[in-house]
Design a protein around this motif. Structure first.
Motif: not given
Length: 318
Positions: A1-19, A25-30, A33-37
């Motif tokens: 698995x590579x970071x490109x496999x998360x691109x669909x998740x990133x794109x969907x979030x970016x389609x709902x909020x601006x900037x 990035x904090x949500x994806x890192x968390x 890392x199996x943690x809470x945000x």
């Protein structure tokens, strides 16, 4: 698995909020890392929308709880229901047994409710009476809170704050971003929001977490991480003003969080090893809710982020 496999998740979030790229990035890192945000920001800054967009992108159960002053612990945990036909009590699970939990305005609930959330976040289990129930393997709390100066809010207990892997701060958009927000709102009024192109399966997510754990962290950077955390406890060794401003430093959980999140940050950047830059980039989100400043610092207008920035400039990089 590579970071490109998360691109669909990133794109969907970016389609709902601006900037808010740092928040995404904090949500994806968390998540990796199996943690809470914990997410803090003024009302109306799309905190809840972003969390919902993340949940839509991942395979699993999602539940949202609106925290209020009259909320009870059983509203989170669940309760024993007496079944007349069986002549016995049966446990009915509460919202905490979902994979992704949005705790909206978490700092509006009283201490008993926060205590009920604490065991789930720390131990990944729920205890009711004499029985303990394990939570799902994928369990993540994404909690939003308004600044404590807002009416009807409470300070979260330090023990619970320490269980959040990271704390993200959402700020106001700039002028261009706000114009794009108006355009997005007009578009969504005409058309229903587009669902994600694909949902990330839990098996894929767990594979990504294993890949993150394999990212190389040099032993010298372990020393750097420990030095940073130690510096929050003994800041006067680095700077006289820092010593006046800090009451309590970060716990050993901060050291663990820095190592985990730095690996996740490196993996998202497509790197195979951690650099000091990765550690420094995640340090503010990991340390800001674990450091307690003095009244003297507050009187001088010193923020936790300013304290961390100065500390990072003083601790030697290997």
């Amino acid at each position: 698995m590579t970071s490109s496999d998360l691109q669909a998740v990133r794109d969907h979030i970016a389609s709902r909020i601006i900037g808010q790229q740092a928040f995404i990035d904090s949500m994806l890192v968390c998540l990796l890392s199996d943690g809470h945000l914990l997410v803090e920001g003024m009302p109306g800054l799309a905190k809840t929308t972003a969390v919902k967009a993340l949940a839509e992108s991942i395979e699993g159960d999602f539940h949202r709880i609106q925290f209020t002053p009259d909320l009870l612990p059983s509203d989170l945990i669940g309760t024993d229901i007496y079944r007349h036909e069986k002549g016995e009590f049966e446990f009915r699970q509460g919202p905490l047994f979902h994979n992704l939990l949005l705790a909206d305005e978490v700092n509006r609930a009283p201490a008993k409710v926060q205590s009920a959330l604490l065991e789930a976040m720390a131990e990944r289990q729920i205890t009711v009476g004499q029985k303990t129930y394990p939570l799902p393997q994928l369990f993540m709390v994404l909690a939003t809170q308004n600044p404590v100066e807002q009416e009807g809010t409470y300070h979260l207990p330090e023990a619970q704050l320490d269980r959040f892997l990271m704390q993200a701060v959402v700020t106001y958009p700039n002028r261009d971003e706000e114009l794009r927000i108006l355009e997005l709102d007009s578009e969504q009024q005409r058309h229903h929001p587009t669902p994600p192109s694909r949902r990330l399966s839990q098996a894929e997510l767990f594979a990504m977490r294993r890949a993150v754990a394999e990212i190389y962290l040099d032993p010298r950077l372990n020393h750097y991480i420990v030095d940073l955390v130690q510096a929050t406890r003994h800041p006067k060794l680095y700077d006289r003003d820092l010593g006046r401003w800090c009451r309590f430093g970060a716990s050993p959980r901060a050291s663990i969080a820095l190592a985990r999140c730095a690996r996740a940050r490196a993996w998202l950047d497509g790197e195979t090893f951690v650099t000091p830059h990765h550690i420094q980039s995640v340090a503010p989100e990991i340390l800001r809710h674990r450091i307690l400043l003095t009244f003297e610092a507050e009187a001088e207008g010193v923020t936790t982020d300013a304290f961390i920035k100065r500390l990072l400039s003083l601790v030697a990089i290997p």
